[in-house]
Motif scaffolding. Structure first.
Motif, PDB file in Angstrom:
ATOM      1  N   TYR A 627       0.842  -1.188   0.000  1.00 42.33           N
ATOM      2  CA  TYR A 627       0.000   0.000   0.000  1.00 42.33           C
ATOM      3  C   TYR A 627       0.881   1.243   0.000  1.00 42.33           C
ATOM      4  CZ  TYR A 627      -3.850  -3.069   1.349  1.00 42.33           C
ATOM      5  OH  TYR A 627      -4.795  -4.067   1.389  1.00 42.33           O
ATOM      6  N   LEU A 628       0.318   2.307  -0.482  1.00 44.98           N
ATOM      7  CA  LEU A 628       0.971   3.610  -0.465  1.00 44.98           C
ATOM      8  C   LEU A 628      -0.023   4.611   0.106  1.00 44.98           C
ATOM      9  CD1 LEU A 628       3.538   5.197  -1.439  1.00 44.98           C
ATOM     10  CD2 LEU A 628       2.171   5.862  -3.401  1.00 44.98           C
ATOM     11  N   VAL A 629       0.386   5.300   1.152  1.00 43.57           N
ATOM     12  CA  VAL A 629      -0.451   6.315   1.776  1.00 43.57           C
ATOM     13  C   VAL A 629       0.001   7.673   1.262  1.00 43.57           C
ATOM     14  CG1 VAL A 629      -1.232   7.313   3.939  1.00 43.57           C
ATOM     15  CG2 VAL A 629      -0.698   4.886   3.819  1.00 43.57           C
ATOM     16  N   ALA A 630      -0.921   8.427   0.722  1.00 42.83           N
ATOM     17  CA  ALA A 630      -0.601   9.734   0.147  1.00 42.83           C
ATOM     18  C   ALA A 630      -1.525  10.781   0.723  1.00 42.83           C
ATOM     19  CB  ALA A 630      -0.726   9.703  -1.377  1.00 42.83           C
ATOM     20  N   ALA A 631      -0.974  11.942   0.995  1.00 43.26           N
ATOM     21  CA  ALA A 631      -1.752  13.079   1.485  1.00 43.26           C
ATOM     22  C   ALA A 631      -1.422  14.282   0.633  1.00 43.26           C
ATOM     23  CB  ALA A 631      -1.427  13.361   2.947  1.00 43.26           C
ATOM     24  N   SER A 632      -2.430  14.950   0.129  1.00 42.37           N
ATOM     25  CA  SER A 632      -2.233  16.086  -0.767  1.00 42.37           C
ATOM     26  C   SER A 632      -2.897  17.324  -0.194  1.00 42.37           C
ATOM     27  CB  SER A 632      -2.798  15.790  -2.157  1.00 42.37           C
ATOM     28  OG  SER A 632      -4.189  15.548  -2.081  1.00 42.37           O
ATOM     29  N   ARG A 633      -2.347  18.457  -0.546  1.00 42.34           N
ATOM     30  CA  ARG A 633      -2.890  19.747  -0.144  1.00 42.34           C
ATOM     31  C   ARG A 633      -3.379  20.493  -1.364  1.00 42.34           C
ATOM     32  NH1 ARG A 633       1.547  22.128   4.144  1.00 42.34           N
ATOM     33  NH2 ARG A 633       0.988  20.848   5.930  1.00 42.34           N
ATOM     34  N   GLY A 634      -3.976  21.653  -1.097  1.00 42.44           N
ATOM     35  CA  GLY A 634      -4.485  22.459  -2.186  1.00 42.44           C
ATOM     36  C   GLY A 634      -5.945  22.773  -1.998  1.00 42.44           C
TER      37      GLY A 634
END
Length: 848
Positions: A627-634
């Protein structure tokens, strides 16, 4: 649960009567330190809000110096009386109004005769007035007084009704003279001074004078013998009024008698016909004065401010000497009963114990150093905080171009690493910023990034440094310096390989570089001297845009984050809205996931910055699932979990994530999310979070429902980490039950931290909250059936509202045996006998 990282300089400290202990206000507690070792020996715990005042009860005679009693006041609206030698709480007074400052004049006067009845003990408190009166309804918030100076009867545990000495816009600190005869406050461009009567009662009226100035005054101090008061203002000036109160205050105190001046021309420097003989002005400080205190004999005046220099003035001549290079703005100066010892509190969360009169620093009580002078453009995603997961240490950048290593278990500093050789002075313009700190998994390697700010667009420089340390301590030595590693682009992230001496750095210029240590030979407990780092590979992600000419159509995406997988075989790189997977050894692009549908032109602002942390969970020995955990802003922030076997998203939330951390056993991960700021959402969840602005969520990768959820304060700029600890290392800190093997560390924006067991059943100091209110209602996305037909009405099972009554087994069980769910039917043996009884109902025999 373990707490630490609290401020030691939120309020002035106090010495014990024997000067062997120093009582320091630390959040909701009072920490007691030894002045000989500067180590904490005990604490006073009981307040539910920050402690603002601690007052040690003076000894009536030298033989009573061993007595250890003190009063404390807090924002929880209580005043408490302690025996801090045990420690033990003796008395609690609840006035139900936040207390910002308190003085008790009668404690400083001459001791009363033990044969006489002791009078009531009175305190004067600075309160935050939260009451709404009729006269304030038509005023704006800036016009409504928010502070009050009131009188409190400590003997009878209540405020004295109808006694309000002053009203201020904000609660002001109260300063008292050494003998308790006068106390006063600064109020904009005025000083308000009250004289304490010789015999205090509830009905006595305190006499008051006011001294005026042209600038805002920040601090005041009373002379210990003569009727002299000094004040510092916002411009760095020091004003000294001599003979104050000759008109209003009676001259029966035994002070030096003075002629009452009637002619204003004979009162040099005094404004507005103030009640003082003269006013003298001294000026050395370039900014506001924060520290002002007279020596015990009154011959010297100490002053300090933002420059970090303690100035000693000779009162009669005005001559001065200095204690320079303390290293941080000065906040409080405290004298002790021992004339050879004093303390000074600094803005970098340090308290220095000084030897008098040489002003030599003997010991320092140091907490987590504050870092408050960084430009906002260099703040984000906790880049200034790095955790050593195996040693339970945290590395933080400081104002003086250093990296501080702090023990989370011991709540004290371990060491400091000077990142760049520059002399730091408080108040200097910021020219160099340490933007990033990264640690290897075993804590033996460190990388720092410093930026020399450009002056008028010229002279900017980015520098990447690698450091190495021995296995037994955190004394890092510089290994390699790389100037402009990504040309003139700023570095966005640095990550170390989990098992090898390999690191990756990414830049907003659109490329990333893999760095390898030249000498990977290791010797046990021996640090190699030659271990330089060189560039192994360079990579970038380019895309084609038809918005430009063919010569300019191939564009680079800014690299915003990078991380290695748990075994180091895959390097994940975030290129704006795209996540790319690479082979770090061969520098080959393996896959691209998360491609956006909208191509951003080169001159557009980056819509998202991605922070992610890959980890692996083994479901079986044959089919590992990644798994890959990703967090994005914007504008549309998102927390998402990707399945590497399918290269597709597994589940996601629209959350503003500030930090992500993965468990040591790779079984779960935690995310720190900010609460929505919209007024509608705040109204709906305000009562749930009770003023907290963030939430910590614990997830399993396969399940979008959080395993546990906790609310958090000061979450913006916070950080998370899972710590691998041995039971022996936390045996002294956690005594209830079996010590956990893994702790979750949360550090807020003020560097206050808490360590707790995320898998434990009870966490007393963090509130468990439902996860349904985490997303702003205006930003909730709909999927599947709801996106086409709308949401179904909620089905609420209404329970029977009739009162509960006890029940007994029925005489005819066959009448109710088939009622209820089919999966709740009794076993077949009981079912058959009850069914046959229902067919062959027994007849009741009536005896006549």
């Amino acid at each position: 649960m373990i707490r630490g990282g609290r401020s030691y300089v939120s309020s002035p400290p106090a010495f014990s009567n024997d000067a062997k202990r120093l009582l320091v206000c630390t959040a909701n507690t009072v920490s007691i330190f030894s002045t000989s070792t500067a180590l904490q020996i005990s604490s006073l715990e009981g307040h539910t809000a920050p402690v603002t005042t601690v007052i040690v009860v003076p000894a009536s005679s030298p033989a009573n110096n061993i007595l250890c009693y003190c009063w404390t006041a807090s924002l929880d609206g209580t005043i408490r009386y302690w025996d801090f030698s045990v420690p033990e709480l003796l008395k609690t007074i609840n006035i139900k109004i936040p207390i910002y400052s308190m003085v008790i004049p009668s404690l400083l006067g001459l001791p009363a005769d033990s044969n006489e009845k002791q009078p009531n003990l009175f305190a004067y408190v600075s309160l935050k007035d939260t009451r709404e009166t009729v006269s304030n309804k038509h005023k704006s918030k800036s016009e409504i007084p928010n502070g009050q100076i009131c009188k409190c009867n400590l003997t009878e545990s209540r405020l004295v009704g109808g006694v309000t000495l002053a009203e201020t816009k904000v609660p002001e600190p109260i300063t008292i003279s050494s003998l308790g005869k006068y106390f006063g406050i600064t109020k904009h461009q005025r000083l308000s001074i009250w004289k304490v009567p010789d015999t205090e009662t509830e009905r006595v009226v305190l006499r008051k004078i006011t001294l005026h100035h042209t600038k805002r005054m920040t601090v005041l101090a009373f002379h210990p013998i003569q009727r002299i008061v000094a004040a510092g203002d916002s411009t760095g000036r020091i004003l000294i009024w001599r003979g104050f109160g000759d008109k209003i205050f009676a001259s029966r105190e035994g002070l030096v008698s003075r002629k009452i001046m009637s002619n204003d021309e004979e009162k040099p420097g005094v404004r507005d016909n103030d009640d003082a003989d003269s006013c003298t002005t001294w000026h050395w400080h370039s900014s506001e004065v924060n520290v002002l205190f007279f020596s015990s004999d009154g011959a010297y005046l100490y002053s300090g401010g933002k420059e970090g220099v303690l100035v000693v003035w000779q009162l009669d001549t005005g001559k001065k000497k200095f204690l320079p290079r303390i290293g941080s703005p000065l906040l409080y100066y405290t004298v002790s009963p021992d004339p050879s010892l004093s303390s000074i509190s600094c803005a970098d969360n340090q308290i220095h114990l000084l030897k008098m009169p040489s002003l030599e620093i003997l010991k320092s009580i140091s907490g987590i150093k504050f870092s408050c002078s960084f430009p906002e453009e260099y703040e984000g995603f906790g880049s200034g905080v790095a955790f050593d997961h195996s040693s339970a240490l945290v590395a933080l950048r400081t104002d003086n171009y250093c990296v501080q290593f702090y023990s989370l278990f011991d709540d004290r500093g371990i060491s400091e690493v000077q990142v760049c050789e520059r002399n730091h002075q408080p108040g200097d313009d910021v020219t160099v910023v340490v933007t990033l700190v990264a640690l290897s998994q075993d804590g033996s390697m460190m990388s720092t990034v410093e930026v020399k700010l450009a002056e008028e667009g010229i002279g900017g420089l980015v520098c990447l440094k690698f450091w190495a340390s021995e296995s037994q301590n955190k004394k890092f030595t510089l290994s390699t310096i790389i100037y402009e590693p990504h040309r003139d682009a700023r570095i966005s992230a640095v990550a170390f390989h989990p098992t090898r001496r390999v690191a990756v750095s990414s830049s907003y210029g659109g490329d990333f570089k893999v760095w390898v240590c030249n000498d990977e030979l290791e010797q046990k407990d021996v640090m190699l001297q030659s271990s330089g780092w060189t560039c192994h590979a360079v990579g970038s992600y380019k895309y084609y845009s038809d918005l430009f000419s063919p010569l300019e159509a191939v564009l680079k995406k800014a690299i915003t984050a990078a991380a290695f997988s748990a075994d180091g075989s895959i390097l994940a790189v975030a290129a704006e809205t795209v996540i790319t997977l690479w082979d770090p050894d061969k520098n080959v692009l393996l896959a691209v996931i998360g491609e956006t549908l909208t191509v951003l032109p080169l001159n557009c602002a980056v819509e998202k910055e991605t922070l992610f942390s890959p980890y692996r969970k083994l479901l079986s020995f044959y089919a590992p699932l990644e798994y890959l955990v990703a967090a994005s802003r914007g504008s549309k922030p998102q927390l998402s979990v990707w399945t590497m076997s399918k290269l597709s998203i597994s589940w996601s939330y629209m959350l503003r994530v500030e930090a992500v951390a993965c468990a040591a056993d790779l079984s779960s991960f935690a995310a720190l999310a900010l609460l929505p700021e919209s007024s509608k959402c705040q109204e709906s969840i305000g009562t749930t979070f009770l003023g907290r602005d963030g939430v910590i969520l614990l997830f399993n990768a396969t399940d979008p429902v959080p395993v546990a959820t906790w609310s958090a304060r000061k979450a913006k700029g916070g950080a998370l980490a899972f710590l691998q600890v041995s039971p022996s290392s936390i045996e002294e800190n956690i005594s209830d039950g079996k010590p956990p093997q893994t702790l979750l560390a949360y550090m807020n924006s003020d560097h206050e931290y808490v360590l707790f067991d995320p898998y434990g059943e009870e966490i007393h100091e963090l509130n468990v909250i439902p996860h349904k209110d985490l997303v702003d209602p205006e930003e909730r996305r709909q999927f599947g059936y709801a996106s086409i037909y709308g949401e179904l009405p909620e089905f609420e099972l209404k329970r029977d509202q009739t009162s509960w009554v006890p029940s007994v087994p029925s005489e005819k069980p066959w009448e109710t045996i088939f009622s209820g769910s089919s999966h709740n039917l009794p076993p077949l043996t009981k079912l058959c006998s009850a069914f046959l009884e229902s067919l062959l109902e027994k007849r009741t025999t009536v005896v006549e």
